[in-house]
Design a protein around this motif. Structure first.
Motif, PDB file in Angstrom:
ATOM      1  N   LEU A 233      46.473  68.009  50.726  1.00 17.50           N
ATOM      2  CA  LEU A 233      45.704  67.108  49.869  1.00 17.50           C
ATOM      3  C   LEU A 233      45.937  67.450  48.403  1.00 17.50           C
ATOM      4  O   LEU A 233      45.803  68.598  47.994  1.00 17.50           O
ATOM      5  N   ALA A 234      46.338  66.431  47.638  1.00 16.31           N
ATOM      6  CA  ALA A 234      46.533  66.639  46.204  1.00 16.31           C
ATOM      7  C   ALA A 234      45.194  66.536  45.492  1.00 16.31           C
ATOM      8  O   ALA A 234      44.321  65.776  45.901  1.00 16.31           O
ATOM      9  N   GLU A 235      45.029  67.349  44.426  1.00 13.59           N
ATOM     10  CA  GLU A 235      43.805  67.268  43.627  1.00 13.59           C
ATOM     11  C   GLU A 235      44.192  67.262  42.161  1.00 13.59           C
ATOM     12  O   GLU A 235      45.177  67.904  41.779  1.00 13.59           O
ATOM     13  N   VAL A 236      43.421  66.582  41.348  1.00 16.73           N
ATOM     14  CA  VAL A 236      43.663  66.612  39.912  1.00 16.73           C
ATOM     15  C   VAL A 236      43.095  67.922  39.373  1.00 16.73           C
ATOM     16  O   VAL A 236      41.976  68.311  39.723  1.00 16.73           O
ATOM     17  N   VAL A 237      43.894  68.607  38.550  1.00 16.11           N
ATOM     18  CA  VAL A 237      43.373  69.790  37.860  1.00 16.11           C
ATOM     19  C   VAL A 237      42.655  69.267  36.616  1.00 16.11           C
ATOM     20  O   VAL A 237      43.285  68.827  35.669  1.00 16.11           O
ATOM     21  N   TYR A 238      41.310  69.256  36.666  1.00 18.20           N
ATOM     22  CA  TYR A 238      40.567  68.499  35.653  1.00 18.20           C
ATOM     23  C   TYR A 238      40.673  69.094  34.254  1.00 18.20           C
ATOM     24  O   TYR A 238      40.450  68.411  33.272  1.00 18.20           O
ATOM     25  N   GLU A 239      41.058  70.372  34.148  1.00 16.02           N
ATOM     26  CA  GLU A 239      41.246  70.947  32.812  1.00 16.02           C
ATOM     27  C   GLU A 239      42.441  70.296  32.109  1.00 16.02           C
ATOM     28  O   GLU A 239      42.524  70.248  30.896  1.00 16.02           O
ATOM     29  N   GLU A 240      43.401  69.806  32.934  1.00 15.89           N
ATOM     30  CA  GLU A 240      44.632  69.224  32.384  1.00 15.89           C
ATOM     31  C   GLU A 240      44.715  67.739  32.686  1.00 15.89           C
ATOM     32  O   GLU A 240      45.787  67.199  32.940  1.00 15.89           O
ATOM     33  N   HIS A 241      43.539  67.065  32.703  1.00 18.15           N
ATOM     34  CA  HIS A 241      43.538  65.705  33.238  1.00 18.15           C
ATOM     35  C   HIS A 241      44.324  64.708  32.388  1.00 18.15           C
ATOM     36  O   HIS A 241      44.685  63.648  32.856  1.00 18.15           O
ATOM     37  N   GLU A 242      44.636  65.060  31.100  1.00 22.66           N
ATOM     38  CA  GLU A 242      45.355  64.106  30.244  1.00 22.66           C
ATOM     39  C   GLU A 242      46.729  63.758  30.811  1.00 22.66           C
ATOM     40  O   GLU A 242      47.236  62.661  30.604  1.00 22.66           O
ATOM     41  N   GLU A 243      47.334  64.705  31.512  1.00 22.30           N
ATOM     42  CA  GLU A 243      48.682  64.489  32.045  1.00 22.30           C
ATOM     43  C   GLU A 243      48.661  63.650  33.325  1.00 22.30           C
ATOM     44  O   GLU A 243      49.688  63.136  33.743  1.00 22.30           O
ATOM     45  N   ALA A 244      47.495  63.538  33.953  1.00 26.01           N
ATOM     46  CA  ALA A 244      47.435  63.045  35.328  1.00 26.01           C
ATOM     47  C   ALA A 244      47.938  61.619  35.487  1.00 26.01           C
ATOM     48  O   ALA A 244      48.496  61.269  36.525  1.00 26.01           O
ATOM     49  N   PHE A 245      47.769  60.773  34.437  1.00 19.39           N
ATOM     50  CA  PHE A 245      48.115  59.357  34.615  1.00 19.39           C
ATOM     51  C   PHE A 245      49.614  59.130  34.856  1.00 19.39           C
ATOM     52  O   PHE A 245      50.016  58.123  35.385  1.00 19.39           O
ATOM     53  N   GLU A 246      50.450  60.128  34.501  1.00 19.08           N
ATOM     54  CA  GLU A 246      51.897  59.965  34.661  1.00 19.08           C
ATOM     55  C   GLU A 246      52.309  59.785  36.120  1.00 19.08           C
ATOM     56  O   GLU A 246      53.370  59.238  36.408  1.00 19.08           O
ATOM     57  N   ALA A 247      51.480  60.253  37.059  1.00 22.97           N
ATOM     58  CA  ALA A 247      51.875  60.201  38.469  1.00 22.97           C
ATOM     59  C   ALA A 247      51.306  58.994  39.200  1.00 22.97           C
ATOM     60  O   ALA A 247      51.644  58.752  40.357  1.00 22.97           O
ATOM     61  N   ILE A 248      50.445  58.183  38.537  1.00 21.67           N
ATOM     62  CA  ILE A 248      49.760  57.101  39.235  1.00 21.67           C
ATOM     63  C   ILE A 248      50.760  56.146  39.888  1.00 21.67           C
ATOM     64  O   ILE A 248      50.653  55.821  41.071  1.00 21.67           O
ATOM     65  N   GLU A 249      51.765  55.724  39.122  1.00 18.25           N
ATOM     66  CA  GLU A 249      52.727  54.745  39.629  1.00 18.25           C
ATOM     67  C   GLU A 249      53.605  55.328  40.734  1.00 18.25           C
ATOM     68  O   GLU A 249      54.097  54.623  41.589  1.00 18.25           O
ATOM     69  N   LYS A 250      53.781  56.657  40.686  1.00 24.67           N
ATOM     70  CA  LYS A 250      54.752  57.275  41.607  1.00 24.67           C
ATOM     71  C   LYS A 250      54.168  57.522  42.992  1.00 24.67           C
ATOM     72  O   LYS A 250      54.901  57.702  43.960  1.00 24.67           O
ATOM     73  N   CYS A 251      52.853  57.524  43.137  1.00 22.72           N
ATOM     74  CA  CYS A 251      52.238  57.857  44.430  1.00 22.72           C
ATOM     75  C   CYS A 251      52.602  56.812  45.485  1.00 22.72           C
ATOM     76  O   CYS A 251      52.307  55.632  45.315  1.00 22.72           O
ATOM     77  N   PRO A 252      53.258  57.224  46.590  1.00 21.99           N
ATOM     78  CA  PRO A 252      53.729  56.247  47.574  1.00 21.99           C
ATOM     79  C   PRO A 252      52.598  55.524  48.317  1.00 21.99           C
ATOM     80  O   PRO A 252      52.785  54.410  48.787  1.00 21.99           O
ATOM     81  N   THR A 253      51.408  56.158  48.418  1.00 21.84           N
ATOM     82  CA  THR A 253      50.332  55.498  49.164  1.00 21.84           C
ATOM     83  C   THR A 253      49.293  54.882  48.211  1.00 21.84           C
ATOM     84  O   THR A 253      48.262  54.400  48.653  1.00 21.84           O
ATOM     85  N   HIS A 254      49.554  54.872  46.915  1.00 22.19           N
ATOM     86  CA  HIS A 254      48.634  54.331  45.900  1.00 22.19           C
ATOM     87  C   HIS A 254      47.262  54.973  46.017  1.00 22.19           C
ATOM     88  O   HIS A 254      46.228  54.316  45.974  1.00 22.19           O
ATOM     89  N   CYS A 255      47.296  56.264  46.172  1.00 19.34           N
ATOM     90  CA  CYS A 255      46.064  57.009  46.419  1.00 19.34           C
ATOM     91  C   CYS A 255      45.435  57.505  45.121  1.00 19.34           C
ATOM     92  O   CYS A 255      44.277  57.890  45.088  1.00 19.34           O
ATOM     93  N   ILE A 256      46.223  57.473  44.028  1.00 23.77           N
ATOM     94  CA  ILE A 256      45.692  57.958  42.740  1.00 23.77           C
ATOM     95  C   ILE A 256      45.185  56.757  41.942  1.00 23.77           C
ATOM     96  O   ILE A 256      45.890  55.758  41.803  1.00 23.77           O
ATOM     97  N   ARG A 257      43.946  56.863  41.485  1.00 23.35           N
ATOM     98  CA  ARG A 257      43.344  55.737  40.775  1.00 23.35           C
ATOM     99  C   ARG A 257      42.884  56.166  39.387  1.00 23.35           C
ATOM    100  O   ARG A 257      42.323  57.242  39.222  1.00 23.35           O
TER     101      ARG A 257
END
Lengths: 282, 193
Positions: A233-257
């Motif tokens: 299970l992937a989790e966002v590291v909330y201390e570094e959340h600014e970077e997180a949006f870069e992976a939204i499009e790449k997730c194959p199951t569209h699980c990142i919102r």
């Protein structure tokens, strides 16, 4: 006539004297600060501070046992007010909101059996660990909705709990009531979340949910700082959340919102960037 | 001794204050959403009923009857009970803050509760002796607590059930109260009188 007036008057007089005596003798001193604090507290009696209701918190504050920043519903504004009443320095805390880390509703996630029992997640969870095949998915029976003192939770038509980021005050009542730990506290500033709570292997997740995290590590490769994989299970590291949006499009199951872009399908809540006439029911 | 036992059983089951005499309906419907609060209310009522019986008995036989002013019974009893409840509340607040926390909110509600006044008047009507009166009060309060807790238990279960829209809230509560009352009718005839 005279007897009636005299005897009733005497009963009244004796009662009055007794009451007056007892009121003096048994007077309880109340700190005036306590009343002032009760004025500014939200009076939701949610218990997020860890004390039984706002009254309990006010008492502990006056006694110096509690800090003024323990009331999440009041926010930063309240901390300043409380600190002023108590004459101490205000310590800022980052506001938090609760998020349902699941978007597997009745259309996208598989049920093991048809549940017809009490409308309560904790009751459902006791029967073969709940009707949902996923061990961590939202059961959608609305226990969190009923316990929420701020009306911040809705259950979509397809049976998924969604929490409004505007209305949520971070009181943690829903976190405590959810039998599957699907609801988590996250910083309000972080709007990107991995919307899955299943640590099962990818192949198994695919069998019971179309939009669950399969632990493929693609998000971790796209933004190594912002994601960590635990189990499958992937989790966002909330201390570094600014970077997180870069992976939204790449997730194959569209699980990142990204909640700044919109709430899960079927929700009536509006994301700040979305206009009213284009609801996010795409 | 047997007489006292009959009075006790009769007050709890057969002539239950709430379900057979229909006294004290407002706390019965108002404070019965949770078993915990229902029990708190029951305890407070038990306490006040017992003390009120003692005081009103003395008022009746040492003030009202000697002066020949029995017709002032209602007003005298209300006066005494109200003062008494206030007194008890103040003492409890000082002496036992824990007890005050659990009873405190309910005490003012009982001040002019019809169940408490009804009990005091019934006691006189039935010509009970002092001891019989106290036993009757304990029985009546026990019956009240029993009804409250049973009803609160039912309502807690109801909260989780899919009740038809038009029946939700007070409607289903009243229907349930009626059914519970019917069930208690089964005790009728257990004790005569």
């Amino acid at each position: 006539m005279l007897a009636a007036i005299l005897s009733l008057g005497c009963i009244g007089l004796v009662s009055a004297i007794a009451l007056g005596f007892v009121a003096k003798k048994f007077a309880v001193e109340v700190d005036p600060r306590e009343a002032a604090i009760m004025e500014v507290l939200p009076s939701a009696n949610c218990g997020a501070c860890g004390y039984p209701g706002c009254g309990g918190y006010a008492k502990s504050l006056v006694a110096g046992k509690a800090e003024p920043n323990q009331c999440p519903p009041g926010g930063a504004e309240l901390v300043v007010k409380l600190a002023h009443i108590l004459g101490v320095e205000a310590v800022e805390t980052a506001p938090q909101v609760a998020v349902v880390l699941c978007q597997g509703d009745n259309k996208t996630a598989v049920n093991k059996y048809r549940y017809l029992g009490l409308e309560d997640c904790n009751a459902a969870q006791k029967i073969a660990d709940g009707p949902k095949a996923c061990p961590g998915g939202c059961l959608g029976l609305g226990s969190c909705q009923r316990v929420c003192p701020f009306d911040a939770i809705e259950i979509t038509a397809d049976g998924l709990a969604v929490i409004s980021r505007d209305k949520c005050t971070g009181c943690r009542k829903c976190v405590a009531v959810c039998p599957r730990q699907t609801i988590r506290m996250t910083p309000l500033a972080a709007s990107v979340h991995v919307m899955c709570n299943s640590r099962d292997k990818g192949a198994l997740v695919r069998k019971y949910c179309q939009i669950g995290c399969i632990g493929c590590h693609i998000c971790e490769k796209a933004a190594p700082q912002a994601y960590k994989i635990e189990g499958f299970l992937a989790e966002v590291v909330y201390e570094e959340h600014e970077e997180a949006f870069e992976a939204i499009e790449k997730c194959p199951t569209h699980c990142i919102r990204d909640f700044a872009e919109g709430y899960p399908q079927g929700s009536s809540f509006q994301a700040p960037g979305v206009d009213d006439d284009t609801p996010n029911a795409a | 001794m047997v007489d006292l036992f009959v009075i006790l059983v009769s007050a709890i089951f057969v002539n239950n204050f709430v379900l057979a005499r229909f006294l004290g309906i407002c706390p019965f419907l108002g404070v019965s959403k949770k078993v915990e609060t229902a029990l708190g209310m029951g305890m407070a009522v038990t306490f006040v009923m017992t003390v009120a019986t003692v005081v009103t008995w003395f008022v009746q036989y040492f003030v009202l009857i000697p002066f020949g002013i029995e017709y002032l019974q209602t007003i005298a009893f209300i006066l005494v009970i109200a003062a008494l409840v206030q007194l008890v509340e103040m003492v409890v607040q000082k002496v036992s803050p824990v007890l005050y926390q659990s009873l405190g909110i309910f005490l003012p509600l009982i001040t002019t509760n019809c169940a408490v006044l009804g009990l005091a008047v019934l006691n006189i009507q039935k010509d009970y002796t002092f001891l019989e009166g106290v036993v009757f009060a304990i029985g009546a309060a026990g019956g009240f607590t029993l009804a409250m807790v049973l009803f609160a238990g039912l309502r807690e279960r109801l909260e989780l059930c899919a009740v038809p829209q038009s029946f939700r809230g007070t409607a289903i509560a009243l229907v349930t109260a009626g059914l519970l009352s019917l069930a208690f009718m089964g005790f009728a005839g257990l004790v005569k009188g």
